[in-house]
Design a protein around this motif. Structure first.
Motif, mmCIF file in Angstrom:
data_model
loop_
_atom_site.group_PDB
_atom_site.id
_atom_site.type_symbol
_atom_site.label_atom_id
_atom_site.label_comp_id
_atom_site.label_asym_id
_atom_site.label_seq_id
_atom_site.Cartn_x
_atom_site.Cartn_y
_atom_site.Cartn_z
ATOM 1 N N ALA A 164 0.912 -1.383 0.073
ATOM 2 C CA ALA A 164 0.102 -0.183 -0.127
ATOM 3 C C ALA A 164 0.888 1.205 -0.088
ATOM 4 O O ALA A 164 2.194 1.159 0.350
ATOM 5 C CB ALA A 164 -0.930 -0.048 1.134
ATOM 6 N N ASP A 165 0.514 2.297 -0.505
ATOM 7 C CA ASP A 165 1.238 3.511 -0.670
ATOM 8 C C ASP A 165 0.282 4.851 -0.034
ATOM 9 O O ASP A 165 -0.699 4.922 -0.237
ATOM 10 C CB ASP A 165 1.694 3.637 -1.928
ATOM 11 C CG ASP A 165 2.868 4.580 -2.168
ATOM 12 O OD1 ASP A 165 3.329 5.299 -1.162
ATOM 13 O OD2 ASP A 165 3.439 4.862 -3.288
ATOM 14 N N GLY A 166 1.285 5.692 0.472
ATOM 15 C CA GLY A 166 0.556 6.886 1.030
ATOM 16 C C GLY A 166 1.735 7.874 1.605
ATOM 17 O O GLY A 166 3.060 7.295 1.734
ATOM 18 N N THR A 203 5.261 9.901 -0.839
ATOM 19 C CA THR A 203 4.939 8.635 -0.981
ATOM 20 C C THR A 203 5.975 7.639 -1.352
ATOM 21 O O THR A 203 7.142 8.091 -1.745
ATOM 22 C CB THR A 203 3.717 8.574 -2.150
ATOM 23 O OG1 THR A 203 4.415 8.874 -3.451
ATOM 24 C CG2 THR A 203 2.627 9.422 -1.720
ATOM 25 N N VAL A 223 2.716 -1.372 -6.268
ATOM 26 C CA VAL A 223 1.807 -1.813 -5.183
ATOM 27 C C VAL A 223 1.333 -3.107 -5.437
ATOM 28 O O VAL A 223 0.535 -3.354 -6.477
ATOM 29 C CB VAL A 223 0.789 -0.827 -4.949
ATOM 30 C CG1 VAL A 223 -0.292 -1.404 -3.928
ATOM 31 C CG2 VAL A 223 1.249 0.644 -4.705
ATOM 32 N N GLU A 226 -1.665 -7.353 -0.988
ATOM 33 C CA GLU A 226 -1.164 -7.767 0.223
ATOM 34 C C GLU A 226 -0.861 -9.181 0.497
ATOM 35 O O GLU A 226 -0.041 -9.372 1.220
ATOM 36 C CB GLU A 226 -2.414 -7.321 1.456
ATOM 37 C CG GLU A 226 -2.701 -5.794 1.629
ATOM 38 C CD GLU A 226 -3.554 -5.411 2.420
ATOM 39 O OE1 GLU A 226 -4.165 -6.471 3.277
ATOM 40 O OE2 GLU A 226 -3.773 -4.312 2.579
ATOM 41 N N TYR A 250 2.113 0.330 6.164
ATOM 42 C CA TYR A 250 1.715 0.639 4.990
ATOM 43 C C TYR A 250 0.217 1.170 4.785
ATOM 44 O O TYR A 250 -0.070 2.213 4.212
ATOM 45 C CB TYR A 250 2.027 -0.609 4.037
ATOM 46 C CG TYR A 250 3.625 -0.763 3.900
ATOM 47 C CD1 TYR A 250 4.377 -0.098 3.137
ATOM 48 C CD2 TYR A 250 4.051 -2.096 4.578
ATOM 49 C CE1 TYR A 250 5.777 -0.319 3.022
ATOM 50 C CE2 TYR A 250 5.333 -2.321 4.358
ATOM 51 C CZ TYR A 250 6.231 -1.548 3.654
ATOM 52 O OH TYR A 250 7.599 -1.803 3.379
ATOM 53 N N GLN A 251 -0.672 0.321 5.498
ATOM 54 C CA GLN A 251 -1.992 0.467 5.536
ATOM 55 C C GLN A 251 -2.232 1.706 6.159
ATOM 56 O O GLN A 251 -3.096 2.723 5.671
ATOM 57 C CB GLN A 251 -2.666 -0.507 6.318
ATOM 58 C CG GLN A 251 -2.782 -1.807 5.548
ATOM 59 C CD GLN A 251 -3.335 -3.130 6.311
ATOM 60 O OE1 GLN A 251 -3.189 -3.024 7.529
ATOM 61 N NE2 GLN A 251 -3.819 -4.050 5.665
ATOM 62 N N ALA A 253 -0.359 4.455 6.083
ATOM 63 C CA ALA A 253 0.085 5.461 5.312
ATOM 64 C C ALA A 253 -0.760 5.750 4.342
ATOM 65 O O ALA A 253 -1.193 6.776 3.739
ATOM 66 C CB ALA A 253 1.588 4.960 4.720
ATOM 67 N N GLU A 254 -1.412 4.654 3.623
ATOM 68 C CA GLU A 254 -2.294 4.871 2.735
ATOM 69 C C GLU A 254 -3.899 5.626 3.028
ATOM 70 O O GLU A 254 -4.176 6.230 2.304
ATOM 71 C CB GLU A 254 -2.870 3.333 2.042
ATOM 72 C CG GLU A 254 -3.644 3.191 1.040
ATOM 73 C CD GLU A 254 -4.221 1.865 0.419
ATOM 74 O OE1 GLU A 254 -4.128 1.615 -0.409
ATOM 75 O OE2 GLU A 254 -4.287 1.096 1.434
ATOM 76 N N GLN A 255 -3.912 5.444 4.159
ATOM 77 C CA GLN A 255 -5.313 5.959 5.023
ATOM 78 C C GLN A 255 -4.895 7.417 5.489
ATOM 79 O O GLN A 255 -5.596 8.040 6.090
ATOM 80 C CB GLN A 255 -5.607 5.163 6.016
ATOM 81 C CG GLN A 255 -6.186 3.696 5.715
ATOM 82 C CD GLN A 255 -6.648 2.873 6.866
ATOM 83 O OE1 GLN A 255 -7.214 3.557 7.916
ATOM 84 N NE2 GLN A 255 -6.474 1.644 6.623
#
Length: 288
Positions: A164-166, A203, A223, A226, A250-251, A253-255
Motif C-alpha cells: 500500500a502507498d501513501g 509517498t 503496489v 497484500e 503501509y496501510q 500510510a495509505e489511509q
C-alpha cells in the motif's frame, strides 16, 4: 532535575547527548536497566540510576525521584502489554511527585490506525491526560532510517514493492532526539501533543523517483496485493507475524495517518530538518 529513561537506546541516548549541550550534567539523570551500559554518561557527570524497566514497578518511584521533568521512552518489549507498562511508569511518576512527564509518541497516534503502535501511543496519551501531571507528548514523524527495510531491496532489484502507498513525513531520528533535548531544556515550554516532523511527506512512489535521480538508473514503484506482498516477505525469511505487523504501517500510510507535516521541528533546530532524500542519498553513497 531531568530524568531520562531508555538512555542506552539510540533515540534517548542521543537526546541526552544533546541535552548535555544545553544544561549542566548535574541537572540530568538517566534511569536504565543496565547501569554498566550507561558508563559514558556517568563519565560526563550524569547521575546513573537503576530503574529503567517499566515491568519492575517497585523500582520506578526511586528511579524517578526528584524529577522536575521525566522523559519516558515508549516500551518496545516484544509480546508485552505496552499500555500496561506505560501505566505503571506513569503511576510511578505520579507517586514520585514528578513535575512534568514527556513521552516519545508518534505522529500517527490514533485509535483507528491499522498500525498497532499508533493505538498504543494514543492510549498512553490518554493515560497522561488523566494523570493529573503536566505532560508533553512528542509526536515524532516516522523515522527515516526505517526506509532501509520498508523500501525493500530496491538497490538490487530497481523496484520499490509495497502492499500500500501513501504520504509519510519521514523524519530523521537524530533530528527528533535534538528536538526532544530542546523541549526538555525549555522547562515546560511545550504542553500536550507536540508534533515533530520533517517538512515533507513523500509517498513510496515519490521515493522511487528520488532514488532514480540519485542513482542515475531507473527505480520504479509497484503496489502489490497484500497477500502477495506477505508471501514475498515470508519467502525472504520474515516471520509472518512480524510481516503482518509491518503491513499495518503501509496501510496506515495509505489511509493518511502519517501525512501531516509541522514547521516546529525546523523552528527548534533553527535549520531545515533532514529529509527522506537525505536518507536515500546516504544509502546510495554507501552502496557505491
Amino acid at each position: 532535575m531531568i530524568v531520562v529513561t531508555g538512555a542506552t537506546g539510540a533515540l534517548n541516548g542521543a537526546t541526552v547527548d544533546h541535552l548535555l549541550e544545553l544544561v549542566p550534567a548535574t541537572e540530568v539523570a538517566v534511569a536504565v536497566r543496565d547501569v554498566a551500559k550507561a558508563a559514558r554518561f556517568a563519565e560526563r557527570g550524569v547521575e546513573v540510576r537503576s530503574g529503567g524497566d517499566y515491568a519492575d514497578a517497585d523500582s520506578l518511584p526511586t528511579a524517578f525521584a526528584g524529577a522536575d521533568q521525566l522523559l519516558l521512552v515508549s516500551s518496545n518489549d516484544p509480546g508485552a502489554d505496552a499500555v500496561a507498562l506505560h501505566r505503571q511508569a506513569i503511576d510511578a511518576a505520579v507517586s514520585a511527585g514528578v513535575g512534568r512527564i514527556l513521552y516519545t509518541s508518534h505522529q500517527g497516534a490514533a485509535a483507528t490506525s491499522p498500525f498497532v503502535p499508533a493505538r498504543i501511543h494514543l492510549a498512553t496519551e490518554e493515560l497522561l491526560a488523566g494523570s493529573g501531571v503536566a505532560w508533553t507528548s512528542l509526536r515524532n514523524g516516522f523515522y527515516a532510517h526505517s526506509l532501509a527495510w520498508l523500501m525493500g531491496p530496491w538497490q538490487e532489484t530497481g523496484v520499490v514493492a509495497v502492499p500500500a502507498d501513501g504520504p509519510v513525513s519521514w523524519t530523521a531520528r537524530e533530528d527528533a532526539a535534538r528536538a526532544a533535548a530542546i523541549v526538555l531544556a525549555s522547562d515546560g515550554g511545550y504542553d500536550g501533543p507536540t508534533t515533530i516532523t520533517a517538512n515533507a511527506a513523500p509517498t513510496f512512489a515519490d521515493l522511487a523517483a528520488t532514488a532514480s535521480e540519485l542513482t542515475g538508473r531507473e527505480v520504479t514503484s509497484v503496489v502489490l496485493e497484500e497477500d502477495e506482498w506477505l508471501a514475498r516477505q515470508v519467502a525472504a525469511g520474515q516471520d509472518e507475524q512480524m510481516a503482518r505487523f509491518v503491513l499495518g504501517m503501509y496501510q496506515a500510510a495509505e489511509q493518511g495517518f502519517f501525512a501531516g507535516v509541522d514547521p516546529l521541528l525546523g523552528t527548534l533546530l533553527e535549520r531545515e530538518p533532514l529529509t527522506a532524500r537525505d536518507q536515500l542519498a546516504a544509502a546510495a553513497s554507501a552502496s557505491r
